[in-house]
Scaffold this motif. Structure first.
Motif, PDB file in Angstrom:
ATOM      1  N   VAL A  85       0.835  -1.205   0.000  1.00  0.00           N
ATOM      2  CA  VAL A  85       0.000   0.000   0.000  1.00  0.00           C
ATOM      3  C   VAL A  85       0.863   1.246   0.000  1.00  0.00           C
ATOM      4  CG1 VAL A  85      -1.768   1.295   1.243  1.00  0.00           C
ATOM      5  CG2 VAL A  85      -1.826  -1.207   1.245  1.00  0.00           C
ATOM      6  N   THR A  86       0.513   2.181  -0.875  1.00  0.00           N
ATOM      7  CA  THR A  86       1.152   3.499  -0.897  1.00  0.00           C
ATOM      8  C   THR A  86       0.071   4.561  -0.728  1.00  0.00           C
ATOM      9  OG1 THR A  86       2.892   2.713  -2.382  1.00  0.00           O
ATOM     10  CG2 THR A  86       2.604   5.096  -2.179  1.00  0.00           C
ATOM     11  N   ILE A  87       0.259   5.421   0.256  1.00  0.00           N
ATOM     12  CA  ILE A  87      -0.648   6.543   0.503  1.00  0.00           C
ATOM     13  C   ILE A  87       0.009   7.804  -0.039  1.00  0.00           C
ATOM     14  CG2 ILE A  87      -1.828   7.921   2.270  1.00  0.00           C
ATOM     15  CD1 ILE A  87      -1.435   5.340   4.103  1.00  0.00           C
ATOM     16  N   VAL A  88      -0.687   8.520  -0.903  1.00  0.00           N
ATOM     17  CA  VAL A  88      -0.161   9.748  -1.497  1.00  0.00           C
ATOM     18  C   VAL A  88      -0.979  10.920  -0.970  1.00  0.00           C
ATOM     19  CG1 VAL A  88       0.394  10.984  -3.617  1.00  0.00           C
ATOM     20  CG2 VAL A  88       0.500   8.479  -3.573  1.00  0.00           C
ATOM     21  N   GLU A  89      -0.338  11.826  -0.250  1.00  0.00           N
ATOM     22  CA  GLU A  89      -1.016  12.966   0.365  1.00  0.00           C
ATOM     23  C   GLU A  89      -0.311  14.259  -0.038  1.00  0.00           C
ATOM     24  OE1 GLU A  89      -2.846  15.866   2.206  1.00  0.00           O
ATOM     25  OE2 GLU A  89      -3.708  13.845   2.107  1.00  0.00           O
ATOM     26  N   MET A  90      -1.077  15.219  -0.551  1.00  0.00           N
ATOM     27  CA  MET A  90      -0.481  16.477  -0.993  1.00  0.00           C
ATOM     28  C   MET A  90       0.039  17.312   0.175  1.00  0.00           C
ATOM     29  SD  MET A  90      -3.029  17.814  -4.017  1.00  0.00           S
ATOM     30  CE  MET A  90      -2.167  19.384  -4.084  1.00  0.00           C
ATOM     31  N   THR A  99       4.014  11.967   1.892  1.00  0.00           N
ATOM     32  CA  THR A  99       3.401  13.270   2.145  1.00  0.00           C
ATOM     33  C   THR A  99       4.102  14.330   1.301  1.00  0.00           C
ATOM     34  OG1 THR A  99       4.858  13.528   4.065  1.00  0.00           O
ATOM     35  CG2 THR A  99       2.637  12.688   4.472  1.00  0.00           C
ATOM     36  N   GLY A 100       3.419  15.465   1.120  1.00  0.00           N
ATOM     37  CA  GLY A 100       3.967  16.501   0.256  1.00  0.00           C
ATOM     38  C   GLY A 100       4.123  16.025  -1.176  1.00  0.00           C
ATOM     39  N   SER A 101       3.286  15.079  -1.591  1.00  0.00           N
ATOM     40  CA  SER A 101       3.381  14.490  -2.932  1.00  0.00           C
ATOM     41  C   SER A 101       2.103  14.742  -3.714  1.00  0.00           C
ATOM     42  CB  SER A 101       3.632  12.983  -2.849  1.00  0.00           C
ATOM     43  OG  SER A 101       4.872  12.712  -2.240  1.00  0.00           O
ATOM     44  N   ALA A 161       4.551  14.155  -9.108  1.00  0.00           N
ATOM     45  CA  ALA A 161       5.160  15.398  -9.586  1.00  0.00           C
ATOM     46  C   ALA A 161       6.675  15.309  -9.655  1.00  0.00           C
ATOM     47  CB  ALA A 161       4.735  16.556  -8.684  1.00  0.00           C
ATOM     48  N   ASN A 162       7.301  14.457  -8.820  1.00  0.00           N
ATOM     49  CA  ASN A 162       8.765  14.320  -8.845  1.00  0.00           C
ATOM     50  C   ASN A 162       9.257  13.367  -9.933  1.00  0.00           C
ATOM     51  OD1 ASN A 162       8.112  11.801  -7.865  1.00  0.00           O
ATOM     52  ND2 ASN A 162       9.175  12.034  -5.897  1.00  0.00           N
ATOM     53  N   GLY A 163       8.318  12.836 -10.713  1.00  0.00           N
ATOM     54  CA  GLY A 163       8.672  11.944 -11.807  1.00  0.00           C
ATOM     55  C   GLY A 163       8.568  10.473 -11.484  1.00  0.00           C
ATOM     56  N   ASP A 164       8.459  10.116 -10.221  1.00  0.00           N
ATOM     57  CA  ASP A 164       8.310   8.714  -9.844  1.00  0.00           C
ATOM     58  C   ASP A 164       6.965   8.173 -10.322  1.00  0.00           C
ATOM     59  OD1 ASP A 164      10.735   8.842  -8.591  1.00  0.00           O
ATOM     60  OD2 ASP A 164       9.929   8.938  -6.545  1.00  0.00           O
ATOM     61  N   THR A 165       6.919   6.861 -10.543  1.00  0.00           N
ATOM     62  CA  THR A 165       5.661   6.215 -10.929  1.00  0.00           C
ATOM     63  C   THR A 165       5.345   5.079  -9.964  1.00  0.00           C
ATOM     64  OG1 THR A 165       6.768   4.702 -12.461  1.00  0.00           O
ATOM     65  CG2 THR A 165       5.925   6.784 -13.365  1.00  0.00           C
TER      66      THR A 165
END
Length: 421
Positions: free
Chosen positions: A174-179, A209-211, A228-232
């Motif tokens: 699991v990956t959580i992506v939070e702006m 976080t911050g992503s 946004a940093n280019g990672d997928t």
């Protein structure tokens, strides 16, 4: 010949906490007036707060309903499913429903709740994703979890974090992506959030976080998520949990004032005299701020619904709405978190903080003089409902402040046992 339109004295649109409290309040004062409840849902009433437990399998979908058919029959209420509000004509006191029927009303309550916000990410329309707002959403996500290997959760709020925990426990990566800079930033400060994030990382989740997600594309296994940093990230299950917004598409042309939600006064009346609003769609008085706000939590929905129902039935015992006070409880990996009140420190106010990072315990209490304005804890025991009442009633804690800081659970109960009316 003009079509005869069915009439009802009270029309309640919605079927969760605000709507049900309004029904109770109306029937307490008016046992005979015709009362109709319509809902877009296909099910009996249920609480959105139970949905994470349906996702996890702890609660069976058929056992989560707040009311049964017998309740509506006993209270002489016409309950209609699959009949959401399609259009409102406040000038003629009529409501067009999604099932094609039209109802005339004398008094109307809009308790239509909120819907998930779908962010405008490029490619989002090309991929399959889940949201979590309805019982059908929950059962669908429950079924999908069993086959998930790589899950990505967009949003680190309560909905996203609940779902992420269930996915972790099911064995998914699991990956959580939070702006934002932290998860659950609307409820806890950075120190408290760090404890929550640590619990997720300890369980095997990745927390970013911050992503920000800048692109989504269909892949052989599900979706490719580009940051946004280019990672997928590869996702065979994608959950969008980036917030909700009031469900008010039916307002177009109705003349009812709307800002962030349906604007209401202290008795939940809208800008139209015989129309009220309550719950997640209502923009009402806020306890801490001069500007009215949407306060989408269960206690506010319950209180607003009760007041709206009393106003609709012209109950002389009605009292004005005191204002929204945030209250949220959250359980995660055997731990618990509670957030009550405002995290802002008032001018001249002070803050008491205990932080035991090694044992995962955190407590912050905010005072304005001798009065409580906010209390936030991780693995600290206090009664959120009592804290909520202490804030609403502006109870002066000066004489017991030190004891309260040492043991908010016991002292809070002691105070309320003396003052609860």
């Amino acid at each position: 010949m003009d079509r005869v339109i069915e009439q009802t004295k009270y029309l309640v649109v919605g079927s969760s906490h605000a709507a049900l409290e309004a029904v109770n309040a109306i029937r307490m004062h008016d046992a005979e007036g015709s009362l109709t409840v319509v809902t877009r849902d296909a099910h009996l009433p249920y609480s959105p707060t139970v949905l994470p437990y349906v996702v996890s399998g702890k609660s069976a979908p058929e056992r989560v309903f707040l009311r049964d058919d017998e309740f509506f029959e006993r209270n002489n209420v016409s309950f209609r499913r699959n009949a959401g509000l399609a259009a409102l004509h406040a000038d003629t006191n009529t409501a067009e429903l999604a099932d094609g029927s039209t109802l005339g009303y004398e008094k109307l309550l809009l308790a239509t709740g909120a819907s998930p916000v779908i962010p405008p990410i490029p490619g989002i329309d090309s991929v399959d994703y889940h949201v979590l707002r309805t019982l059908d959403d929950a059962t669908g996500l429950n079924a999908a979890i069993a086959g998930a290997n790589n899950a990505v959760v967009l949003g680190g709020g309560l909905v996203g974090m609940h779902a992420a925990e269930n996915l972790v426990k099911a064995g998914a990566k699991v990956t959580i992506v939070e702006m934002g800079p932290t998860v659950l930033g609307g409820y806890f400060d950075a120190a408290a959030s760090s404890l929550i994030e640590a619990a997720f990382r300890e369980a095997g989740a990745t927390v970013l976080t911050g992503s920000r997600v800048v692109g989504l594309a269909k892949s052989a296994t599900g979706a490719t998520v580009t940051l946004a940093n280019g990672d997928t990230l590869d996702a065979d299950l994608l959950l969008v949990a980036t917030g909700v917004k009031p469900d008010v598409g039916y307002l177009n042309g109705s003349g009812i004032a709307f800002e962030q939600g349906i604007v209401v006064d202290d008795q939940m009346r809208t800008s139209i005299d015989n129309v009220w609003a309550a719950g997640d769609c209502a923009q009402a008085k806020h306890f801490f701020a001069p500007r009215k706000q949407v306060n989408a939590i269960l206690p506010s929905a319950t209180e607003q619904g009760r007041i709206a129902g009393m106003a609709m039935a012209e109950d002389p015992g009605i009292k004005a709405y005191a204002g929204g006070v945030p209250l949220n409880t959250y359980h995660f990996f055997g731990r618990h978190a509670i957030s009550v009140g405002s995290s802002d420190v008032p001018e001249g106010g002070d803050v008491v903080t205990r932080f035991d990072e090694a044992n995962g315990r955190y407590l912050t209490i905010i005072f304005d003089g001798g009065r409580l304005t906010g209390i936030f804890g991780i693995n600290e025991y206090f009664d959120g409902g009592i804290m909520w009442q202490l804030i609403l009633r502006r109870i002066d804690l000066t004489e017991v402040r030190d004891r309260f800081v040492d043991n908010p659970l016991a002292v809070g109960r002691e105070i309320m046992s003396r003052t609860w009316r």
